[in-house]
Write a protein that holds these residues in place. Structure first.
Motif, PDB file in Angstrom:
ATOM      1  N   LYS A  84       0.840  -1.194   0.000  1.00 14.77           N
ATOM      2  CA  LYS A  84       0.000   0.000   0.000  1.00 14.77           C
ATOM      3  C   LYS A  84       0.875   1.244   0.000  1.00 14.77           C
ATOM      4  N   TYR A  85       0.307   2.315  -0.518  1.00 13.57           N
ATOM      5  CA  TYR A  85       0.904   3.641  -0.383  1.00 13.57           C
ATOM      6  C   TYR A  85       0.531   4.097   1.020  1.00 13.57           C
ATOM      7  N   SER A  86       1.474   4.674   1.746  1.00 11.68           N
ATOM      8  CA  SER A  86       1.155   5.054   3.116  1.00 11.68           C
ATOM      9  C   SER A  86       1.989   6.248   3.566  1.00 11.68           C
ATOM     10  N   VAL A  87       1.469   6.925   4.581  1.00  7.53           N
ATOM     11  CA  VAL A  87       2.175   8.062   5.158  1.00  7.53           C
ATOM     12  C   VAL A  87       1.613   8.320   6.558  1.00  7.53           C
ATOM     13  N   SER A  88       2.474   8.761   7.443  1.00  7.57           N
ATOM     14  CA  SER A  88       2.045   9.213   8.762  1.00  7.57           C
ATOM     15  C   SER A  88       1.986  10.737   8.678  1.00  7.57           C
ATOM     16  N   LEU A  89       0.854  11.317   9.067  1.00  8.99           N
ATOM     17  CA  LEU A  89       0.678  12.769   9.010  1.00  8.99           C
ATOM     18  C   LEU A  89       0.805  13.337  10.411  1.00  8.99           C
ATOM     19  N   ILE A  90       1.775  14.211  10.594  1.00 12.81           N
ATOM     20  CA  ILE A  90       1.990  14.851  11.889  1.00 12.81           C
ATOM     21  C   ILE A  90       1.233  16.178  11.873  1.00 12.81           C
ATOM     22  N   ILE A  91       0.242  16.281  12.770  1.00 10.43           N
ATOM     23  CA  ILE A  91      -0.645  17.448  12.802  1.00 10.43           C
ATOM     24  C   ILE A  91      -0.351  18.234  14.077  1.00 10.43           C
ATOM     25  N   PRO A  92       0.103  19.474  13.951  1.00  7.43           N
ATOM     26  CA  PRO A  92       0.372  20.256  15.173  1.00  7.43           C
ATOM     27  C   PRO A  92      -0.899  20.378  16.012  1.00  7.43           C
TER      28      PRO A  92
END
Length: 183
Positions: free
Chosen positions: A33-41
């Motif tokens: 899978k295409y994946s990413v962790s999104l860091i949200i302030p």
């Protein structure tokens, strides 16, 4: 243009981490899978509230998967997590995060919505806006709300995050030209 789907969110500016957005990646032998962790302030309360609202909408939409009744949130795996509690990495401090993935490649564009073709332009550590969709799952006793990866709009560069990779330069240093490594 605002979307009308209550389970979809377009984030404010987030930081990408563990970005596998150009090639699908298999985790523990699963389907690539295409994946990413999104860091949200944590200061981006609008994005965090929008995600919480979309998770509620996905829970409501997924009642059929949960046996016909709305489950207690505490009994579900939820996608929005607290970086201060769950991650020791400095990049996650004072931030929430979601892990998003998809079996189809995201469209990756620049500020002018022109496709980005140079893979070095989008990496772990850069900043972007990302479209997400939330949906219910109930598989092998795991119940919760998952986060689907939509599209990515890079907003600016950022300090690259190592994500566990160490550069060859830091491993070996510059070549000195001598044979001292044999001694």
């Amino acid at each position: 243009m605002q979307n009308q789907n209550p389970t979809r969110v377009v984030t404010g500016e987030v930081r990408l981490s563990h970005a596998h957005v150009w090639e699908p990646n298999s985790i523990q032998g699963g389907k690539p899978k295409y994946s990413v962790s999104l860091i949200i302030p944590k200061s981006d309360t609008a994005t965090i509230a929008a995600i919480e609202k979309a998770v509620d909408a996905a829970t409501e939409a997924g009642i059929g998967k949960f046996g016909g009744k709305r489950p207690n949130k505490a009994a579900l795996k939820l996608p929005l997590r607290d970086g201060d509690i769950e991650r020791e990495d400095d990049a996650y401090q004072n931030a929430m995060f979601v892990n998003a993935n998809s079996i189809t490649a995201p469209q990756i564009v620049d500020e002018n919505v022109a496709p980005i073709l140079d893979r070095s332009e989008v990496y772990s550590g850069c900043y972007a806006r990302v479209s997400l969709s939330f949906y219910a799952f109930n598989t092998n006793g795991n119940r919760g709300i998952a986060c689907g990866l939509g599209n990515i709009q890079k907003t600016r560069d950022g300090e690259p995050l190592g994500d566990g990779h160490i550069s060859a330069e830091s491993d070996f240093g510059p070549a000195t030209g001598g044979d001292d490594f044999l001694n």
